[in-house]
Design an enzyme around this catalytic site. Sequence first.
Site, PDB file in Angstrom:
ATOM      1  N   LYS A  78      35.295  -0.497 -94.481  1.00 39.43           N
ATOM      2  CA  LYS A  78      36.349   0.375 -93.952  1.00 39.43           C
ATOM      3  C   LYS A  78      37.109   1.021 -95.110  1.00 39.43           C
ATOM      4  CE  LYS A  78      40.261   0.135 -90.689  1.00 39.43           C
ATOM      5  NZ  LYS A  78      41.010  -0.766 -89.786  1.00 39.43           N
ATOM      6  N   SER A 152      41.387   0.453 -85.268  1.00 31.40           N
ATOM      7  CA  SER A 152      41.264   1.535 -86.214  1.00 31.40           C
ATOM      8  C   SER A 152      39.955   1.513 -86.994  1.00 31.40           C
ATOM      9  CB  SER A 152      42.440   1.480 -87.213  1.00 31.40           C
ATOM     10  OG  SER A 152      42.439   0.266 -87.946  1.00 31.40           O
ATOM     11  N   SER A 176      42.275  -4.170 -84.440  1.00 31.71           N
ATOM     12  CA  SER A 176      41.343  -3.180 -84.968  1.00 31.71           C
ATOM     13  C   SER A 176      39.972  -3.738 -85.299  1.00 31.71           C
ATOM     14  CB  SER A 176      41.935  -2.532 -86.222  1.00 31.71           C
ATOM     15  OG  SER A 176      43.147  -1.879 -85.925  1.00 31.71           O
TER      16      SER A 176
END
Length: 598
Positions: A78, A152, A176
Amino acid sequence: MTLPQVLMLDALDALYREGRVGPADVMAQIGLRIDAGDPAVFITRTPPAMIDAAVADLLRRAPEPGSLPLWGVPFAVKDNIDVAGLPTTCACPAFARPAQQDAAVVARLIAAGAIVIGKTNLDQFATGLNGTRSPYGAPRSVFSPDHISGGSSSGSGVAVAAGMACFSLGTDTAGSGRVPAAFNNLVGIKPTPGLLSTAGLVPACASLDCISVFALSVGDGARIRRICEGYDPADPWSQPARPHALPREGLRIGVLAPADRDLLGSADNARLYADAISRAGGEAVEIDYAPFAETAALLYDGPWVAERQAAFAGFGVPAAALDPSVAVIFAGAARFDAVATFAGLHRLAALRRACAAELDKVDVLLLPTTPGIVTVAEMLAEPIARNTRLGRYTNFCNLLGLSAIAVPAGFAADGLPFGVTLVGPAFADEALVPLADRLHRGAMCGAGIARDLPLPACSPPLPVEGAQTIELAVVGAHLSGMPLNPELLALGATLSARTRTSGAYRLYALPGTVPPKPGLIRVAEQTGDGIEIEIWALPAAAFGLFVSRIAAPLGIGKLELADGGRVSGFLCEAWAAEGARDITAFGGWRAYCASLVE
């Protein structure tokens, strides 16, 4: 050969060991998949030259397939987690900066043989649960181009589900690392806060942030978590693990009362949640969800929004560079002064007591991961309200310091996925593994886009009762950062101390060993200042497995420490030192290795 549709650890390892494919081939095929996939999944691809260098480094360190726990395994990261040589953007071009070194967890994974294939998209500054808040595009669920991916950690979830990576790193502050798992038929490992180092993570809400793992099976996710975890003095939020066991029999599973089952009015979702409860076994106990719901609401309606703004204020990014929804959330921080902050902390303390009263009735919670999936159009029409609802069953976890594993729970009649989450006490991360694996298997829904994929056997979890460990002193290739250290990490070992032996030892560079290894031999008299060693704590059951893999002339005996104490550690048979170079004067293996490259 063509790779499988999705990439599980054991399947890829078998291909490597059989010689049917090599790391360079795998990276090339993965690159083609990314080229043909959703362009919103990755923000930055690892350049070919970096991939080639990583493959070459792997083959230099460990030429034999399978000789490291994650030998040649492609993974995605990420884009709020640093990878040396790649920019970290947090989905905000005005923030983008080159990373000078790997985040702590990334470094552990690379040491274990894994290869970074790129940085994935996210809701900007990890603020959101839906995946639409990024100037780099909005990834979609692998099952519908109309539906959100979840966030996210949007790109991280889709990359694994679509077969672009074996596993990926996400983050999980509010959910997330679990919501994208639910929307893409994946396992999402949300560790106990502090179990994985957040050094090298751009903070969203630093006191609550967790680095999470997306995987295709519970077994794969648990293996990755074990390699990643470990106390890190460089991270102020890091905690030494204090493993928590669950009862072997009579497990009490906390479930939602019918009135608390907010599932978007979907009869399919209601059925899938009820089916998961029936598969879990144990005794289903209805809990009062009200204190958990109020705790969840505190995350965005309380002073923790100001903690997000506090992080953003240090980034030097103009407010105009923010996604509109993220800007609205950050602007809400202005209403929390010091008085309001303490009021929020006091309210959380009261809610913790109320939640604890409910948790005392059960051993684990089994909750819907999220009420259900929505379309991108629906999310954009109500970006704040819809996002808030997505976190109804996830937002409370880190405020209460809990562990969690999200698993697939099947598909609705319209072909869209649904997931559930097991929530356990702090440091029940390992104890949750067998129950989570049983839930995933029982759903018979495959993994990621491969709905018919048979799931491999999940290795037994490491024992946690009493948190029994055995200390082991290492002197050579198992030291931190050395080629064989990932063997310890994969078994759940944690570094306890760096010290020296007494002066009654000599160290030799053993010829012909791969990777190079030293031999430590006890002598009759005190001859020096001792040899540098590290002491690692291994779970008791793992200690036996580790020792069984040690090849002659090395073995395990009792070492005398500089302070007079004794610990089990590596020793070498005396005959192996005949003709070997005596390197005692270097004081340790690390100093000797450094001398070879000077």
